[in-house]
Design an enzyme around this catalytic site. Structure first.
Site, PDB file in Angstrom:
ATOM      1  N   TYR A  81      38.681   4.939   4.166  1.00 24.72           N
ATOM      2  CA  TYR A  81      38.105   3.807   4.896  1.00 24.72           C
ATOM      3  C   TYR A  81      37.818   2.677   3.909  1.00 24.72           C
ATOM      4  CZ  TYR A  81      34.818   0.995   7.581  1.00 24.72           C
ATOM      5  OH  TYR A  81      34.193  -0.051   8.198  1.00 24.72           O
TER       6      TYR A  81
ATOM      7  N   SER B 201       0.825  -1.207   0.000  1.00 22.86           N
ATOM      8  CA  SER B 201       0.000   0.000   0.000  1.00 22.86           C
ATOM      9  C   SER B 201       0.862   1.263   0.000  1.00 22.86           C
ATOM     10  CB  SER B 201      -0.949  -0.010   1.209  1.00 22.86           C
ATOM     11  OG  SER B 201      -0.220  -0.139   2.399  1.00 22.86           O
TER      12      SER B 201
ATOM     13  N   HIS C 221       8.783  -0.088  10.323  1.00 24.55           N
ATOM     14  CA  HIS C 221       8.327   0.560  11.552  1.00 24.55           C
ATOM     15  C   HIS C 221       9.271   0.113  12.665  1.00 24.55           C
ATOM     16  CE1 HIS C 221       3.980   1.880  10.481  1.00 24.55           C
ATOM     17  NE2 HIS C 221       4.621   1.641   9.376  1.00 24.55           N
TER      18      HIS C 221
ATOM     19  N   HIS D 260      11.030   0.635   3.689  1.00 20.45           N
ATOM     20  CA  HIS D 260      10.152   1.243   4.692  1.00 20.45           C
ATOM     21  C   HIS D 260       9.959   0.243   5.818  1.00 20.45           C
ATOM     22  CE1 HIS D 260       6.901   3.214   6.698  1.00 20.45           C
ATOM     23  NE2 HIS D 260       5.957   2.412   6.269  1.00 20.45           N
TER      24      HIS D 260
END
Lengths: 232, 232, 232, 232
Positions: free
Chosen positions: D228, D76, D98, D96
């Site tokens: 690095y 979605s 949570h 994405h």
């Protein structure tokens, strides 16, 4: 065949222990060990993930940071390690991590007070915090200056009295008689740093542990009449 | 052949359970159990790592801390264990850890208030905090005095009403009818201590759980008309 | 042969999922499921450890809490479960845990505010907190009254708008269309409670998420025009 | 046979890595990767659990969000992903989640300050926080507007200088040259967010890391004279 096979293997295993103990994320962290007779230091290569690291990847450098053996670039923190080895003849291994709680204290830019006997069993008093570096030193030889700033924390104290330090705005370094012992101290530091975080957020006004208890615990384990453990 | 084989095996397994439940780092922590008929206590040897600990390493001492069987030195905290066994005939096992949250409360030097029924299910009221030791007692028989200070917390209370205590600036001790049950209480204490930490940092002004709920939960599980579980 | 074999198996598996998701310590927690046609509820026996729990240990009771099948005592919280089933015909499973962060909010005695879309995806607004029980109710039918107090939180709201509640001074209860779904909500509650704890301790003055975002997230997932997922 | 087999496999593996690194609970989170030549994006299907996800479930959409291949509905959040790909030609993968600590900062609605070199190694300065969305935008094309609000945070800054953002009241998004690198940044963000949480709760008045150290660390790893790692 390499004359440093055993040294590389020990440093490889100490690095893998860091990963196993969950003190590192991805390529964070590096462990080294010195062979004082040969005048060389074995250290993790820069930016190599633990899951692909092999004993033969360990790089051998001399105390002036020149590569003696190995195809890979040594850790970008190599100069900090060699600075500590050159200054402190009593240490044989150095570990650098960005372990979560110890790094939080470093970011908060304050020494970790001695709140309890868990710390006093291993550290005689507070765990020092090296100052935020001046621009002049940052723009000079940065990694070398990191070593110098760590040593400045021990002007009045043996590095064995606190085999660990946090560097303000950066992260911790620990040391010991060999690579494995420096990792051992990195694990203890993370646990001590977590307990100290919880203590301070629970009771912000709490003071340091009384000196009598620091003495008792540090000396029963590390003093000349130590009675902890199974003897030497 | 040792007459204490079964006792050693139980104490070995209780010690290993501490490690399995992640309550200890390296050699932190020790568990003991008493055989009251034989007048002996089986306890973990001092400074031995759990990954190499074997049942036959468990040390047997008498109630005056003299080694009866075993080649290794008993835990440096042995005198605290025997003090508790000598004073409280109702206990059969003792566990000492430096588990993270319980130790944080000990370092904050405050008793753990009873904030909820999770605690009230096992402890009747607060979990006491033994005072920071005086220099005189530290310089006397330190480990024995630790036991004495724990007992002083129970002047007006049975040790079964709180099978756990924290010692200010140090760490927790727990007990039970045998070694396994004392480890069980060490696990519960760590979980209760974590919940209490979260509660207090979320709402510093929160008060204790009302007495009616403490009574209800403690007694439905531990009272003479207890109806929790499957009966005795 | 039992006519409730399938019901017992589902409740057994939901209970084991609680343990696998690390929401319980030892015997904490219990899950039930109702068979509305048969008018019975299957529930975990009281005080049985997950590692020894077997499907045939699950107890069958009727809606008046009388044991219909099984040798063990049902969970001491059975009356709370049946109260919810009797009152809310739209639910089919109930879970009770003492999960760490959700219990901390219960002990702090405050509803969990809706701080973000993670919560709004599952709960329409705050997660209510049932009041601390009066002495009169405690001394009455305690577990029944716990159910009654939960239901009182939903006087103006469907229990599906927040399939979870915390009970002040105690711990959470969650529900869903079956036992598995109630466990799913228990897992989500613990994660939401942890995020809310971190949010509030980071910024104590933070307000609730704006209503427009609560509506958007709750309805895109649960509304009549929901477009999250793969359809029904 | 699908011409996107390899693309789907890479996106599948990046999604599974999210689960393995414990950044997601149940179906939370999604990862995508663009094939710029073909003008298509591969993305996780909506609401499918990781334990049942298969490479062939990955959905192919074009940059206008039209499904090109696959039977399932795409995430979605697809419009947010494609908005970022259309705007920023320099990125190849988007993640994405949570994840707990990053979401807590998003819920607290504040940018994550740069407190230390752990962050400065990957992000040049603070990690921005996109504003709480206006009702007008919420009621418009919500997921598209989420993308637009993220891009607005980078008005004066390349998205490569902070390959991560938090969206107020919602959760984090991260990106990189491909799907795997965007997951790598999601893991780093969670660790950085945890350290920043601990730092700020330990010393609420702590300021940002001095600019000289941000420059030194970011540039030794990402600047034109970076030293690095093992070179390109």
């Amino acid at each position: 065949m390499s004359q440093y096979l055993e040294l590389k293997r020990e440093v490889y295993e100490a690095n893998m222990e860091l990963d196993k103990r969950k003190l590192v994320t991805y390529t964070f962290g590096n462990v080294s060990q010195i062979d004082r007779k040969a005048g060389v230091v074995a250290i993790k290569p820069s930016g190599v993930a633990y899951e692909v690291l092999k004993p033969e990847d360990i790089v051998i450098v001399d105390l002036e940071n020149q590569r003696v053996e190995g195809k890979l670039n040594p850790s970008s923190d190599t100069k900090t390690h060699t600075y500590l080895y050159r200054t402190w003849s009593e240490i044989g291994g150095v570990t650098h991590t960005h372990s979560t709680y110890a790094t939080a204290w470093a970011q908060a830019q304050i020494a970790i007070p001695c709140y309890g006997t868990t710390q006093a069993d291993y550290v005689y008093g507070e765990i020092p915090c090296a100052a935020v570096m001046s621009d002049e030193r940052i723009n000079g030889d940065y990694e070398e200056e990191t070593g110098a700033q760590i040593v400045e924390c021990f002007a009045d104290r043996s590095p064995l009295e606190s085999p660990m330090v946090i560097v303000a705005g950066h992260a911790p370094f620990t040391w010991g008689k060999d690579a494995a012992k420096s990792v051992y101290h990195a694990v203890l530091l993370e646990e001590i740093a977590k307990m100290a975080y919880l203590t301070k957020t629970l009771t912000p006004s709490i003071g340091d542990l009384k000196q009598g208890l620091v003495d008792k615990h540090y000396l029963r384990k590390n003093g000349k009449d130590a009675y902890y453990g199974q003897g030497k």
